[in-house]
Design a protein around this motif. Structure first.
Motif, PDB file in Angstrom:
ATOM      1  N   MET A  11       0.842  -1.174   0.000  1.00 14.60           N
ATOM      2  CA  MET A  11       0.000   0.000   0.000  1.00 14.60           C
ATOM      3  C   MET A  11       0.891   1.241   0.000  1.00 14.60           C
ATOM      4  SD  MET A  11      -3.517   0.765   0.463  1.00 14.60           S
ATOM      5  CE  MET A  11      -4.297  -0.751   0.779  1.00 14.60           C
ATOM      6  N   LYS A  12       0.590   2.179  -0.866  1.00  8.07           N
ATOM      7  CA  LYS A  12       1.354   3.422  -0.948  1.00  8.07           C
ATOM      8  C   LYS A  12       0.612   4.533  -0.225  1.00  8.07           C
ATOM      9  CE  LYS A  12       3.952   2.661  -5.140  1.00  8.07           C
ATOM     10  NZ  LYS A  12       4.475   3.326  -6.315  1.00  8.07           N
ATOM     11  N   LYS A  13       1.374   5.570   0.110  1.00  5.10           N
ATOM     12  CA  LYS A  13       0.818   6.714   0.823  1.00  5.10           C
ATOM     13  C   LYS A  13       0.881   7.932  -0.098  1.00  5.10           C
ATOM     14  CE  LYS A  13       1.385   8.783   5.380  1.00  5.10           C
ATOM     15  NZ  LYS A  13       2.222   8.788   6.583  1.00  5.10           N
ATOM     16  N   PHE A  14      -0.243   8.657  -0.193  1.00  9.38           N
ATOM     17  CA  PHE A  14      -0.339   9.813  -1.086  1.00  9.38           C
ATOM     18  C   PHE A  14      -0.838  11.037  -0.328  1.00  9.38           C
ATOM     19  CE2 PHE A  14      -0.826   6.065  -3.720  1.00  9.38           C
ATOM     20  CZ  PHE A  14       0.044   6.328  -4.769  1.00  9.38           C
ATOM     21  N   ALA A  15      -0.518  12.204  -0.871  1.00 14.29           N
ATOM     22  CA  ALA A  15      -0.974  13.473  -0.299  1.00 14.29           C
ATOM     23  C   ALA A  15      -1.641  14.294  -1.386  1.00 14.29           C
ATOM     24  CB  ALA A  15       0.197  14.247   0.288  1.00 14.29           C
ATOM     25  N   GLN A  16      -2.789  14.846  -1.058  1.00 17.04           N
ATOM     26  CA  GLN A  16      -3.455  15.780  -1.965  1.00 17.04           C
ATOM     27  C   GLN A  16      -2.988  17.183  -1.590  1.00 17.04           C
ATOM     28  OE1 GLN A  16      -7.670  16.257  -1.473  1.00 17.04           O
ATOM     29  NE2 GLN A  16      -7.900  17.268  -3.434  1.00 17.04           N
ATOM     30  N   ILE A  17      -2.536  17.938  -2.582  1.00 16.94           N
ATOM     31  CA  ILE A  17      -2.010  19.283  -2.368  1.00 16.94           C
ATOM     32  C   ILE A  17      -3.045  20.305  -2.833  1.00 16.94           C
ATOM     33  CG2 ILE A  17      -0.099  20.869  -2.836  1.00 16.94           C
ATOM     34  CD1 ILE A  17       0.778  18.226  -1.473  1.00 16.94           C
ATOM     35  N   ILE A  18      -3.384  21.240  -1.949  1.00 19.62           N
ATOM     36  CA  ILE A  18      -4.261  22.361  -2.302  1.00 19.62           C
ATOM     37  C   ILE A  18      -3.596  23.630  -1.784  1.00 19.62           C
ATOM     38  CG2 ILE A  18      -6.508  23.456  -1.931  1.00 19.62           C
ATOM     39  CD1 ILE A  18      -7.704  20.687  -1.599  1.00 19.62           C
ATOM     40  N   ASN A  19      -3.434  24.604  -2.674  1.00 15.16           N
ATOM     41  CA  ASN A  19      -2.808  25.892  -2.310  1.00 15.16           C
ATOM     42  C   ASN A  19      -1.459  25.695  -1.623  1.00 15.16           C
ATOM     43  OD1 ASN A  19      -5.007  27.357  -3.335  1.00 15.16           O
ATOM     44  ND2 ASN A  19      -6.100  27.203  -1.400  1.00 15.16           N
ATOM     45  N   SER A  20      -0.645  24.823  -2.172  1.00 14.77           N
ATOM     46  CA  SER A  20       0.714  24.549  -1.683  1.00 14.77           C
ATOM     47  C   SER A  20       0.748  23.981  -0.269  1.00 14.77           C
ATOM     48  CB  SER A  20       1.576  25.815  -1.763  1.00 14.77           C
ATOM     49  OG  SER A  20       1.682  26.255  -3.091  1.00 14.77           O
ATOM     50  N   LYS A  21      -0.327  23.346   0.163  1.00 16.12           N
ATOM     51  CA  LYS A  21      -0.369  22.697   1.475  1.00 16.12           C
ATOM     52  C   LYS A  21      -0.971  21.300   1.326  1.00 16.12           C
ATOM     53  CE  LYS A  21      -0.410  26.454   4.697  1.00 16.12           C
ATOM     54  NZ  LYS A  21       0.981  26.445   4.949  1.00 16.12           N
ATOM     55  N   ILE A  22      -0.517  20.409   2.193  1.00 17.11           N
ATOM     56  CA  ILE A  22      -1.081  19.064   2.188  1.00 17.11           C
ATOM     57  C   ILE A  22      -2.461  19.141   2.822  1.00 17.11           C
ATOM     58  CG2 ILE A  22      -0.857  16.713   3.024  1.00 17.11           C
ATOM     59  CD1 ILE A  22       2.137  17.074   2.971  1.00 17.11           C
ATOM     60  N   HIS A  23      -3.453  18.815   2.033  1.00 16.69           N
ATOM     61  CA  HIS A  23      -4.830  18.886   2.479  1.00 16.69           C
ATOM     62  C   HIS A  23      -5.303  17.538   3.031  1.00 16.69           C
ATOM     63  CE1 HIS A  23      -9.022  20.020   2.577  1.00 16.69           C
ATOM     64  NE2 HIS A  23      -9.322  18.992   1.812  1.00 16.69           N
ATOM     65  N   TRP A  24      -4.851  16.460   2.410  1.00 20.65           N
ATOM     66  CA  TRP A  24      -5.370  15.139   2.753  1.00 20.65           C
ATOM     67  C   TRP A  24      -4.293  14.103   2.473  1.00 20.65           C
ATOM     68  CZ3 TRP A  24      -8.444  11.944  -1.205  1.00 20.65           C
ATOM     69  CH2 TRP A  24      -8.979  10.791  -0.615  1.00 20.65           C
ATOM     70  N   ILE A  25      -4.105  13.183   3.407  1.00 15.58           N
ATOM     71  CA  ILE A  25      -3.180  12.060   3.228  1.00 15.58           C
ATOM     72  C   ILE A  25      -4.006  10.772   3.246  1.00 15.58           C
ATOM     73  CG2 ILE A  25      -1.311  10.736   4.286  1.00 15.58           C
ATOM     74  CD1 ILE A  25      -0.125  13.370   5.261  1.00 15.58           C
ATOM     75  N   PHE A  26      -3.725   9.907   2.286  1.00 13.23           N
ATOM     76  CA  PHE A  26      -4.484   8.663   2.194  1.00 13.23           C
ATOM     77  C   PHE A  26      -3.592   7.559   1.649  1.00 13.23           C
ATOM     78  CE2 PHE A  26      -4.858  10.885  -1.785  1.00 13.23           C
ATOM     79  CZ  PHE A  26      -4.792   9.907  -2.753  1.00 13.23           C
ATOM     80  N   GLU A  27      -4.062   6.330   1.784  1.00 15.74           N
ATOM     81  CA  GLU A  27      -3.335   5.178   1.267  1.00 15.74           C
ATOM     82  C   GLU A  27      -4.126   4.543   0.125  1.00 15.74           C
ATOM     83  OE1 GLU A  27      -2.558   2.553   4.524  1.00 15.74           O
ATOM     84  OE2 GLU A  27      -1.003   3.846   5.344  1.00 15.74           O
ATOM     85  N   ALA A  28      -3.384   4.032  -0.855  1.00 12.89           N
ATOM     86  CA  ALA A  28      -4.001   3.356  -2.000  1.00 12.89           C
ATOM     87  C   ALA A  28      -2.958   2.428  -2.623  1.00 12.89           C
ATOM     88  CB  ALA A  28      -4.504   4.367  -3.016  1.00 12.89           C
ATOM     89  N   ASP A  29      -3.441   1.460  -3.398  1.00 16.78           N
ATOM     90  CA  ASP A  29      -2.527   0.539  -4.073  1.00 16.78           C
ATOM     91  C   ASP A  29      -1.712   1.248  -5.151  1.00 16.78           C
ATOM     92  OD1 ASP A  29      -3.247  -1.674  -2.546  1.00 16.78           O
ATOM     93  OD2 ASP A  29      -4.941  -2.140  -3.855  1.00 16.78           O
ATOM     94  N   GLY A  30      -2.307   2.236  -5.794  1.00 17.20           N
ATOM     95  CA  GLY A  30      -1.632   3.006  -6.827  1.00 17.20           C
ATOM     96  C   GLY A  30      -2.161   4.422  -6.825  1.00 17.20           C
ATOM     97  N   LYS A  31      -1.494   5.283  -7.573  1.00 15.71           N
ATOM     98  CA  LYS A  31      -1.908   6.681  -7.631  1.00 15.71           C
ATOM     99  C   LYS A  31      -3.248   6.777  -8.354  1.00 15.71           C
ATOM    100  CE  LYS A  31      -0.348  11.245  -9.064  1.00 15.71           C
ATOM    101  NZ  LYS A  31       0.727  12.011  -9.682  1.00 15.71           N
ATOM    102  N   PRO A  32      -4.273   7.296  -7.653  1.00 20.14           N
ATOM    103  CA  PRO A  32      -5.592   7.382  -8.281  1.00 20.14           C
ATOM    104  C   PRO A  32      -5.643   8.486  -9.330  1.00 20.14           C
ATOM    105  CG  PRO A  32      -5.661   8.275  -6.062  1.00 20.14           C
ATOM    106  CD  PRO A  32      -4.284   7.732  -6.274  1.00 20.14           C
ATOM    107  N   GLU A  33      -6.517   8.321 -10.286  1.00 18.35           N
ATOM    108  CA  GLU A  33      -6.711   9.312 -11.337  1.00 18.35           C
ATOM    109  C   GLU A  33      -7.883  10.223 -10.944  1.00 18.35           C
ATOM    110  OE1 GLU A  33      -4.818   9.878 -14.028  1.00 18.35           O
ATOM    111  OE2 GLU A  33      -3.498   8.279 -13.325  1.00 18.35           O
TER     112      GLU A  33
END
Length: 93
Positions: free
Chosen positions: A1-23
């Protein structure tokens, strides 16, 4: 499982885990942070350098302790004595 961060306005808004980078929509920025376990929501992200920075939390402003009842009574007594002495001085003219 990989860990990803959603970036909004140059800040990490949300961190989540997924098998691959979602589209998602093309304007949604998702960064793989699997190798950066220290990164947390709220951290800054520099799009040019790819670096993450922890937020700077300012020192809290010290709160002045309120005067005690005794201190307020003493101040009231001083104010009263001052006003009485002023009144006596002005009354003597």
């Amino acid at each position: 499982m990989k860990k990803f961060a959603q970036i909004i306005n140059s800040k990490i808004h949300w961190i989540f885990e997924a098998d691959g980078k979602p589209e998602f929509a093309p304007d949604i920025v998702i960064i793989d942070i699997t190798d950066k376990p220290e990164v947390q929501e709220g951290w800054g992200y520099n799009n040019e350098t790819g670096e993450f920075t922890a937020p700077v939390i300012p020192e809290p402003t010290p709160i002045e302790t309120p005067p005690t009842v005794e201190e307020m009574q003493a101040q009231t007594l001083l104010n009263t004595e001052y006003l009485v002495s002023r009144s006596e001085l002005l009354g003597g003219m």
